[in-house]
Design an enzyme around this catalytic site. Structure first.
Site, PDB file in Angstrom:
ATOM      1  N   LYS A  48      57.386  22.156  84.817  1.00  0.00           N
ATOM      2  CA  LYS A  48      58.429  21.197  85.203  1.00  0.00           C
ATOM      3  C   LYS A  48      59.813  21.769  84.931  1.00  0.00           C
ATOM      4  CE  LYS A  48      57.603  18.733  80.929  1.00  0.00           C
ATOM      5  NZ  LYS A  48      58.160  17.595  80.257  1.00  0.00           N
ATOM      6  N   TYR A 269      91.220  24.892  74.016  1.00  0.00           N
ATOM      7  CA  TYR A 269      91.587  23.487  74.221  1.00  0.00           C
ATOM      8  C   TYR A 269      91.664  22.725  72.899  1.00  0.00           C
ATOM      9  CZ  TYR A 269      90.900  23.553  79.293  1.00  0.00           C
ATOM     10  OH  TYR A 269      91.007  23.794  80.624  1.00  0.00           O
TER      11      TYR A 269
HETATM   12  C1  LIG Z   1      52.867  15.174  79.371  1.00  0.00           C
HETATM   13  C2  LIG Z   1      53.353  16.501  78.921  1.00  0.00           C
HETATM   14  N1  LIG Z   1      52.461  17.466  78.641  1.00  0.00           N
HETATM   15  C3  LIG Z   1      52.862  18.692  78.218  1.00  0.00           C
HETATM   16  C4  LIG Z   1      54.196  18.988  78.045  1.00  0.00           C
HETATM   17  C5  LIG Z   1      54.599  20.338  77.528  1.00  0.00           C
HETATM   18  O1  LIG Z   1      55.161  20.195  76.257  1.00  0.00           O
HETATM   19  P1  LIG Z   1      55.683  21.456  75.422  1.00  0.00           P
HETATM   20  O2  LIG Z   1      56.785  22.049  76.210  1.00  0.00           O
HETATM   21  O3  LIG Z   1      56.137  20.861  74.140  1.00  0.00           O
HETATM   22  O4  LIG Z   1      54.525  22.383  75.273  1.00  0.00           O
HETATM   23  C6  LIG Z   1      55.153  18.009  78.317  1.00  0.00           C
HETATM   24  C7  LIG Z   1      56.587  18.312  78.126  1.00  0.00           C
HETATM   25  O5  LIG Z   1      57.344  17.599  77.557  1.00  0.00           O
HETATM   26  C8  LIG Z   1      54.731  16.734  78.771  1.00  0.00           C
HETATM   27  O6  LIG Z   1      55.611  15.768  79.034  1.00  0.00           O
END
Ligand SMILES: Cc1ncc(COP(=O)(O)O)c(C=O)c1O
Length: 377
Positions: A48, A269
């Site tokens: 993601k 700034y």
């Molecule tokens: C449902 C779910 N699974 C797995 C992950 C992966 O998590 P991480 O990056 O902590 O391994 C996430 C990320 O937040 C998630 O939302």
């Protein structure tokens, strides 16, 4: 040899403010380490937010070459993009499930939705009825984080899972931990117990609970499939313990100007930094628009030849001023690069100084950098 320890491959980022180097070999090595630690569970790759900002068009094929065949995205759009990148046999999950009207996209791109509420269960069941076949879906249950997944009341309302699961092909029962990065947090065991209690109503369905950190919580948390994201990209899954993963990201920023200022001169700034003597100031071409958080004003640093050069004053949109007095003049030229992420400065250290987590630093890294990938096949 660790390529990140030898940044000589970084030429001047003449046209951009910085060069972002992603070490795909390190990401593949991290995947292999997670496979070792997963004790037989399938290790998926979480893609993601464009592979946590690192570019899923490069990261996903590198993981596939390392043996990864299951991927998670958050949105339908991300899943559709990923489907065009990974080998055809790969499984692509969409964590946020099917928003109304998107089932045709799921079917056309062979995406597997994670069903999080009764509305999504109904949406996917109707899509299967229209398609005339039982299509794969994962079911997420809320075991104590109150963020995503069927809550206890939803499970009660849906009734016997044997009835509503019959409308589609359930392939995974999953949940997510709130505190996996704190190994002795009592919620970890409580969530696992709740997950086990819920699993009893879904006999035979493969299960998944672990993100990166939970892979390291022990065998009880790993079930059939683990879903690491952050650890693939080198973030320490167990803050407080040594990081077993390889650093995968290097950021080298270009110096635009170097100047000498006298005692009493203000920098940046708000004139928040005032020189307490004659100082050398270098301005680099990275700022908060590139994801170098404004919270690092007067707190963070860059590195030159292994020497820490502190940020002096406020982080601007496109530039940062560094106190480089400790660096010999002959070394300081406009056009040379300084290390923002690399062997001397880990993403987790930057995050700590900024009062955030490595995830946020990575996912904010800007779109203006020149991007280079090490270990592309
Ligand atoms: C449902 C779910 N699974 C797995 C992950 C992966 O998590 P991480 O990056 O902590 O391994 C996430 C990320 O937040 C998630 O939302």
């Amino acid at each position: 040899m660790n390529a990140l320890a030898h940044p000589s491959h970084v030429a001047h980022a003449a046209r951009t403010g910085a060069v972002l180097t992603v070490d795909l070999e390190a990401i593949a090595a991290n995947y292999r380490l997670l496979v070792e630690r997963a004790g037989g569970a399938v290790v998926a790759g979480v893609m993601k937010a464009d592979a946590y900002g690192l570019g899923m068009d490069k990261v996903a094929p590198a993981l596939a070459r390392a043996g990864c065949s299951v991927f998670f995205t958050a949105h339908v759009e991300e899943g559709m993009r990923l489907r065009g990148i990974v080998p055809a046999a790969s499984i692509v999950y969409v964590l946020h499930g099917p928003p109304p009207g998107t089932s045709a996209d799921f079917i056309a791109h062979r995406l597997v939705p994670v069903l999080n509420d009764p509305g999504q269960v109904r949406e996917w069941s109707a899509a299967c009825a229209r398609a005339g076949r039982r299509l794969a879906a994962a079911v997420q249950v809320d075991s104590g984080m109150s963020r995503m997944g069927l809550a206890p009341a939803d499970l009660d309302a849906l009734g016997d899972p044997r009835d509503w699961l019959a409308a589609f092909e359930p392939v995974l029962l999953m949940s997510h931990l709130a505190c996996a990065d704190v190994p002795d947090h009592p919620l970890n065991a409580r969530q696992r117990q709740r997950f086990d209690a819920i699993r009893a109503a879904f006999p035979g369905l493969p299960a998944s609970l672990a993100n990166s950190s939970a892979v390291f919580l022990g065998p009880d948390f790993r079930y059939d499939l683990v879903r690491p994201g952050a650890a693939l990209y080198g973030i320490n899954p167990q803050p407080g313990s040594a990081n077993p993963l390889r650093q995968a990201v290097l950021l080298n920023a270009r110096i635009v100007q170097v100047r000498t200022i006298e005692s009493g001169a203000a920098v940046g700034y708000g004139a928040r930094h005032v020189a307490d003597g004659s100082r050398r100031i270098a301005t680099i071409a990275v700022g908060y628009a590139d994801g170098w958080l404004r919270a690092l004003s007067g707190r963070g640093a860059a590195w030159i030849d292994g020497v820490r050069v502190p940020i002096a004053g406020t982080v601007s949109m496109d530039s940062i001023t560094l106190d480089v007095t400790a660096i010999p003049d002959a070394r300081l030229q406009p056009g040379m690069t300084v290390e923002l992420l690399g062997p001397h400065q880990h993403v987790d250290a930057v995050a700590e100084e900024a009062g955030t987590i490595g995830y946020e630093v990575l996912t904010r890294l800007g779109s203006r950098f020149e991007r280079r990938y090490l270990g592309e096949s």
